[in-house]
Enzyme design. Structure first.
Site, PDB file in Angstrom:
ATOM      1  N   GLU A  87       8.655  -1.373 -22.088  1.00  0.00           N
ATOM      2  CA  GLU A  87       9.461  -0.368 -22.018  1.00  0.00           C
ATOM      3  C   GLU A  87      11.047  -1.032 -21.807  1.00  0.00           C
ATOM      4  O   GLU A  87      11.907  -0.386 -22.122  1.00  0.00           O
ATOM      5  CB  GLU A  87       9.316   0.574 -20.997  1.00  0.00           C
ATOM      6  CG  GLU A  87       7.899   1.286 -20.983  1.00  0.00           C
ATOM      7  CD  GLU A  87       7.514   2.433 -20.044  1.00  0.00           C
ATOM      8  OE1 GLU A  87       8.453   3.094 -19.866  1.00  0.00           O
ATOM      9  OE2 GLU A  87       6.585   2.617 -20.093  1.00  0.00           O
TER      10      GLU A  87
ATOM     11  N   PRO B 193      -0.691  19.472 -19.259  1.00  0.00           N
ATOM     12  CA  PRO B 193       0.742  19.490 -19.634  1.00  0.00           C
ATOM     13  C   PRO B 193       1.220  18.390 -20.470  1.00  0.00           C
ATOM     14  O   PRO B 193       1.372  17.304 -20.231  1.00  0.00           O
ATOM     15  CB  PRO B 193       1.489  19.184 -18.387  1.00  0.00           C
ATOM     16  CG  PRO B 193       0.432  18.411 -17.477  1.00  0.00           C
ATOM     17  CD  PRO B 193      -0.920  18.510 -17.775  1.00  0.00           C
TER      18      PRO B 193
ATOM     19  N   SER C 242      15.257  -1.052 -14.305  1.00  0.00           N
ATOM     20  CA  SER C 242      14.900  -1.843 -13.181  1.00  0.00           C
ATOM     21  C   SER C 242      14.042  -2.960 -13.465  1.00  0.00           C
ATOM     22  O   SER C 242      14.079  -4.084 -13.191  1.00  0.00           O
ATOM     23  CB  SER C 242      14.244  -0.909 -11.956  1.00  0.00           C
ATOM     24  OG  SER C 242      12.845  -0.622 -12.381  1.00  0.00           O
TER      25      SER C 242
ATOM     26  N   TYR D  27      13.330   3.301 -14.463  1.00  0.00           N
ATOM     27  CA  TYR D  27      12.159   2.397 -14.530  1.00  0.00           C
ATOM     28  C   TYR D  27      12.258   1.259 -15.419  1.00  0.00           C
ATOM     29  O   TYR D  27      12.376   0.234 -14.791  1.00  0.00           O
ATOM     30  CB  TYR D  27      10.824   3.222 -14.871  1.00  0.00           C
ATOM     31  CG  TYR D  27       9.622   2.038 -14.898  1.00  0.00           C
ATOM     32  CD1 TYR D  27       9.147   1.354 -13.941  1.00  0.00           C
ATOM     33  CD2 TYR D  27       9.160   2.041 -16.217  1.00  0.00           C
ATOM     34  CE1 TYR D  27       8.105   0.513 -14.227  1.00  0.00           C
ATOM     35  CE2 TYR D  27       8.021   1.199 -16.575  1.00  0.00           C
ATOM     36  CZ  TYR D  27       7.593   0.417 -15.553  1.00  0.00           C
ATOM     37  OH  TYR D  27       6.623  -0.536 -15.854  1.00  0.00           O
TER      38      TYR D  27
ATOM     39  N   GLY E 250      15.141  11.841 -21.624  1.00  0.00           N
ATOM     40  CA  GLY E 250      15.304  10.648 -22.162  1.00  0.00           C
ATOM     41  C   GLY E 250      14.082   9.894 -22.781  1.00  0.00           C
ATOM     42  O   GLY E 250      13.967   8.921 -22.811  1.00  0.00           O
TER      43      GLY E 250
ATOM     44  N   LEU F  28       0.825  -1.276   0.032  1.00  0.00           N
ATOM     45  CA  LEU F  28      -0.043  -0.005   0.046  1.00  0.00           C
ATOM     46  C   LEU F  28       1.036   1.418   0.027  1.00  0.00           C
ATOM     47  O   LEU F  28       0.746   2.054   0.994  1.00  0.00           O
ATOM     48  CB  LEU F  28      -0.884   0.020   0.928  1.00  0.00           C
ATOM     49  CG  LEU F  28      -1.966  -1.156   0.987  1.00  0.00           C
ATOM     50  CD1 LEU F  28      -2.856  -1.257   2.133  1.00  0.00           C
ATOM     51  CD2 LEU F  28      -2.912  -1.252  -0.118  1.00  0.00           C
ATOM     52  N   THR F  29       1.596   1.303  -0.874  1.00  0.00           N
ATOM     53  CA  THR F  29       2.327   2.508  -1.350  1.00  0.00           C
ATOM     54  C   THR F  29       1.342   3.782  -1.675  1.00  0.00           C
ATOM     55  O   THR F  29       0.114   3.282  -1.749  1.00  0.00           O
ATOM     56  CB  THR F  29       3.425   2.535  -2.425  1.00  0.00           C
ATOM     57  OG1 THR F  29       2.594   2.191  -3.547  1.00  0.00           O
ATOM     58  CG2 THR F  29       4.456   1.234  -1.947  1.00  0.00           C
TER      59      THR F  29
ATOM     60  N   ASP G  72       5.762  -5.884   2.578  1.00  0.00           N
ATOM     61  CA  ASP G  72       6.676  -5.249   1.526  1.00  0.00           C
ATOM     62  C   ASP G  72       7.445  -6.458   0.922  1.00  0.00           C
ATOM     63  O   ASP G  72       8.337  -7.165   1.663  1.00  0.00           O
ATOM     64  CB  ASP G  72       7.516  -4.303   2.517  1.00  0.00           C
ATOM     65  CG  ASP G  72       8.542  -3.391   1.545  1.00  0.00           C
ATOM     66  OD1 ASP G  72       8.589  -3.946   0.428  1.00  0.00           O
ATOM     67  OD2 ASP G  72       8.940  -2.426   2.137  1.00  0.00           O
TER      68      ASP G  72
HETATM   69  P1  NAD Z   1       0.905   0.652  -9.838  1.00  0.00           P
HETATM   70  O1  NAD Z   1       1.851   1.491  -9.504  1.00  0.00           O
HETATM   71  O2  NAD Z   1      -0.537   1.081  -9.926  1.00  0.00           O
HETATM   72  O3  NAD Z   1       0.667  -0.228  -8.854  1.00  0.00           O
HETATM   73  C1  NAD Z   1       1.695  -1.102  -8.039  1.00  0.00           C
HETATM   74  C2  NAD Z   1       1.327  -1.865  -6.803  1.00  0.00           C
HETATM   75  O4  NAD Z   1       2.350  -2.566  -6.177  1.00  0.00           O
HETATM   76  C3  NAD Z   1       0.870  -0.658  -5.851  1.00  0.00           C
HETATM   77  O5  NAD Z   1      -0.429  -1.267  -5.284  1.00  0.00           O
HETATM   78  C4  NAD Z   1       1.826  -0.665  -4.494  1.00  0.00           C
HETATM   79  O6  NAD Z   1       1.328  -0.620  -3.371  1.00  0.00           O
HETATM   80  C5  NAD Z   1       2.414  -2.087  -4.846  1.00  0.00           C
HETATM   81  N1  NAD Z   1       3.797  -2.000  -4.103  1.00  0.00           N
HETATM   82  C6  NAD Z   1       4.780  -1.162  -4.628  1.00  0.00           C
HETATM   83  N2  NAD Z   1       5.762  -1.475  -4.088  1.00  0.00           N
HETATM   84  C7  NAD Z   1       5.667  -2.585  -3.241  1.00  0.00           C
HETATM   85  C8  NAD Z   1       6.627  -3.596  -2.204  1.00  0.00           C
HETATM   86  N3  NAD Z   1       7.679  -2.863  -2.060  1.00  0.00           N
HETATM   87  N4  NAD Z   1       5.877  -4.310  -1.694  1.00  0.00           N
HETATM   88  C9  NAD Z   1       4.777  -4.623  -1.995  1.00  0.00           C
HETATM   89  N5  NAD Z   1       3.799  -3.839  -2.941  1.00  0.00           N
HETATM   90  C10 NAD Z   1       4.370  -2.983  -3.391  1.00  0.00           C
HETATM   91  O7  NAD Z   1       1.234  -0.278 -11.089  1.00  0.00           O
HETATM   92  P2  NAD Z   1       0.428  -0.834 -12.429  1.00  0.00           P
HETATM   93  O8  NAD Z   1       0.321   0.257 -13.271  1.00  0.00           O
HETATM   94  O9  NAD Z   1      -0.700  -1.282 -11.828  1.00  0.00           O
HETATM   95  O10 NAD Z   1       1.628  -1.890 -12.731  1.00  0.00           O
HETATM   96  C11 NAD Z   1       1.567  -2.945 -12.281  1.00  0.00           C
HETATM   97  C12 NAD Z   1       2.692  -3.984 -12.839  1.00  0.00           C
HETATM   98  O11 NAD Z   1       2.461  -3.808 -14.485  1.00  0.00           O
HETATM   99  C13 NAD Z   1       3.937  -3.272 -12.690  1.00  0.00           C
HETATM  100  O12 NAD Z   1       4.916  -4.537 -12.466  1.00  0.00           O
HETATM  101  C14 NAD Z   1       4.335  -2.781 -13.995  1.00  0.00           C
HETATM  102  O13 NAD Z   1       5.781  -2.714 -14.293  1.00  0.00           O
HETATM  103  C15 NAD Z   1       3.540  -3.676 -15.012  1.00  0.00           C
HETATM  104  N6  NAD Z   1       3.124  -2.800 -16.238  1.00  0.00           N
HETATM  105  C16 NAD Z   1       2.452  -1.610 -16.145  1.00  0.00           C
HETATM  106  C17 NAD Z   1       2.006  -1.107 -17.363  1.00  0.00           C
HETATM  107  C18 NAD Z   1       1.181   0.141 -17.106  1.00  0.00           C
HETATM  108  O14 NAD Z   1       0.597   0.537 -18.300  1.00  0.00           O
HETATM  109  N7  NAD Z   1       0.694   0.664 -16.127  1.00  0.00           N
HETATM  110  C19 NAD Z   1       2.090  -1.492 -18.571  1.00  0.00           C
HETATM  111  C20 NAD Z   1       3.075  -2.911 -18.519  1.00  0.00           C
HETATM  112  C21 NAD Z   1       3.638  -3.460 -17.504  1.00  0.00           C
HETATM  113  P1  TYD Z   2       2.826   7.714 -18.835  1.00  0.00           P
HETATM  114  O1  TYD Z   2       1.435   7.645 -18.426  1.00  0.00           O
HETATM  115  O2  TYD Z   2       3.933   8.345 -17.737  1.00  0.00           O
HETATM  116  O3  TYD Z   2       3.376   6.131 -19.194  1.00  0.00           O
HETATM  117  P2  TYD Z   2       4.808   5.792 -19.895  1.00  0.00           P
HETATM  118  O4  TYD Z   2       5.938   6.911 -19.651  1.00  0.00           O
HETATM  119  O5  TYD Z   2       5.195   4.766 -18.939  1.00  0.00           O
HETATM  120  O6  TYD Z   2       4.550   5.601 -21.267  1.00  0.00           O
HETATM  121  O7  TYD Z   2       3.190   8.476 -20.093  1.00  0.00           O
HETATM  122  C1  TYD Z   2       2.597   8.260 -21.333  1.00  0.00           C
HETATM  123  C2  TYD Z   2       3.168   9.350 -22.363  1.00  0.00           C
HETATM  124  O8  TYD Z   2       2.702  10.646 -22.180  1.00  0.00           O
HETATM  125  C3  TYD Z   2       4.553   9.422 -22.234  1.00  0.00           C
HETATM  126  O9  TYD Z   2       5.082   9.594 -23.616  1.00  0.00           O
HETATM  127  C4  TYD Z   2       4.881  10.709 -21.581  1.00  0.00           C
HETATM  128  C5  TYD Z   2       3.580  11.548 -21.846  1.00  0.00           C
HETATM  129  N1  TYD Z   2       3.059  12.468 -20.677  1.00  0.00           N
HETATM  130  C6  TYD Z   2       2.807  13.765 -20.865  1.00  0.00           C
HETATM  131  O10 TYD Z   2       2.795  14.282 -22.065  1.00  0.00           O
HETATM  132  N2  TYD Z   2       2.381  14.660 -19.922  1.00  0.00           N
HETATM  133  C7  TYD Z   2       2.033  14.158 -18.675  1.00  0.00           C
HETATM  134  O11 TYD Z   2       1.900  14.934 -17.793  1.00  0.00           O
HETATM  135  C8  TYD Z   2       2.441  12.892 -18.533  1.00  0.00           C
HETATM  136  C9  TYD Z   2       2.250  12.083 -17.112  1.00  0.00           C
HETATM  137  C10 TYD Z   2       2.989  11.880 -19.610  1.00  0.00           C
END
Ligand code: NAD
Ligand code: TYD
Length: 349
Positions: A132, A210, A158, A155, A288, A35-36, A59
């Site tokens: 990514e 933005p 990692s 990101y 970047g 629950l971050t 965690d």
């Molecule tokens: P999010 O940031 O919404 O959720 C991450 C969750 O992980 C949160 O509930 C947070 O509390 C929990 N968390 C963070 N650190 C933790 C820790 N140390 N221990 C236990 N729990 C912890 O992320 P999301 O967008 O739902 O992404 C989920 C996964 O999918 C990630 O691994 C991300 O890399 C991957 N992913 C996301 C997207 C996207 O578009 N959002 C796309 C492809 C892959």
């Molecule tokens: P984001 O939702 O942060 O996902 P990711 O960077 O993982 O693709 O951003 C999606 C795209 O939108 C990315 O090209 C960055 C751009 N962006 C903006 O132009 N303005 C914003 O305020 C944000 C959060 C993202």
């Protein structure tokens, strides 16, 4: 079957937990989440009382805690989603990304090997990752399962490290694994620091929109419920040791997507056409900034029969309507901490 879902209180994780809890009443679904700022139990209100669901706050970077958990509970599978997930935060503070995404994954891998090594039958460690890790595309081509890794943000590097560790545990210790690399997700319950919910929120509240750089960067958008459905399919039918790329076949330039959101919001809010687009503000580009992501999802389509739902506009409208109907959810999660992040991130752009 007892499954551990990590990060189940986050955006994608909550959709995965909901799908598994509802679809498999005979499974036990354990949601482990720290629950971050990004994790929110309100995301799971509708299923929290189901008898096949349990939440544990914890965690993944706490090695002893993870090891004890795997002694106390015998899991048949792990679906690992917990991560620090926002590129902009990884630029201002990379360390948390390495600790959570790399060390956290390592702790889970060690605990799984420790618990299962006598007998891997029926066991699976499923690592959910991102497109990514492949870096940035030019105007042509798409990422697929054979694309070389070339991560370019803290990101993505990692996440790439964690993918490598998962594969290394498969080859070295025989751990049964699958990995998926997915494109950008959109839908309900996404924390409003990511592009789509941030824009919806700002349009509604008449704040500047933005857009980084010239808004020329391209992302391949996938509806989060399609991703959850793909995760279910891969978990049950994916082949041990394999990777599957998941995408929406739905590429949008950021500026075009923001215009589409403005158009939908003008309609929903009863504003004159073009009003919300007046809020668009071009700001300093992300350091970047990857130009383009796109996924070739042929493998998962032909091997496992998964395809994304269409059309995009309908799903985006549905997403907008969810955020407009859930103002209370938004108010609860946009805490003081989020407001400070927003000021730091955007005040000098
Ligand atoms: P999010 O940031 O919404 O959720 C991450 C969750 O992980 C949160 O509930 C947070 O509390 C929990 N968390 C963070 N650190 C933790 C820790 N140390 N221990 C236990 N729990 C912890 O992320 P999301 O967008 O739902 O992404 C989920 C996964 O999918 C990630 O691994 C991300 O890399 C991957 N992913 C996301 C997207 C996207 O578009 N959002 C796309 C492809 C892959
Ligand atoms: P984001 O939702 O942060 O996902 P990711 O960077 O993982 O693709 O951003 C999606 C795209 O939108 C990315 O090209 C960055 C751009 N962006 C903006 O132009 N303005 C914003 O305020 C944000 C959060 C993202």
């Amino acid at each position: 079957m007892k499954l551990l879902v990590t990060g189940g209180a986050g955006f994608i994780g909550s959709h995965v937990v909901r799908l598994l809890v509802n679809k498999y009443p005979n499974y036990e679904i354990v949601n482990l989440d720290k629950l971050t700022y990004a994790g929110n139990l309100e995301n799971l209100k509708d299923i929290e009382k189901n008898p096949n669901y349990k939440f544990i706050q914890g965690d993944i970077t706490d090695k002893q805690f993870i090891s004890d958990l795997f002694v106390a509970e015998t899991f048949d599978g792990v679906l690992h989603l917990a991560a620090e997930s926002h590129v902009d935060r990884s630029i201002s503070g990379p360390e948390a990304f390495v600790i959570t995404n790399v060390i956290g994954t390592l702790n889970l891998l060690n605990a799984a090997v420790q618990q299962w090594k006598g007998d891997y039958t029926g066991k699976l460690f499923y690592h959910i990752s991102t497109d990514e890790v492949f870096g940035s595309l030019g105007q042509e081509g798409k990422f697929d399962e054979n694309t070389s890794y070339d991560p370019r943000s803290p990101y993505s590097s990692s996440k790439a490290s964690s993918d490598h560790l998962v594969r290394a545990y498969h080859h070295t210790y025989g751990l049964p694994i699958v990995i998926t690399n997915c494109s950008n997700n959109y839908g309900s319950h996404q924390f409003p620091e990511k592009l789509i919910p941030l824009m919806i929120h700002n349009i509604k509240t008449n704040r500047p929109l933005p857009v980084y750089g010239k808004g020329e960067n391209i992302r391949d958008w996938l509806w989060v419920e399609d991703h959850a459905r793909a995760i279910d399919v891969v978990f049950h039918q994916g082949k041990n040791g394999e990777t599957y790329c998941i995408g929406g076949n739905n590429e949008w330039k950021n500026i075009d997507l923001v215009h589409l959101l403005c158009e939908i919001m003008d309609d929903r809010l009863g504003r004159e056409k073009g009003t919300s687009a007046g809020l668009i503000t071009f700001v300093k580009d992300r350091a970047g900034h990857d130009l383009r992501y796109a996924i070739d999802a042929t493998k998962i389509k032909f091997e496992l029969g998964w395809e994304p739902t269409q059309p995009f506009r309908d799903l985006l409208e549905k997403t907008v309507d969810w955020y407009l109907a859930n103002e209370e959810w938004l108010e609860h999660i946009t805490s003081g901490a989020y407001r400070n992040y927003y000021i730091d991130q955007y005040q000098n752009r």
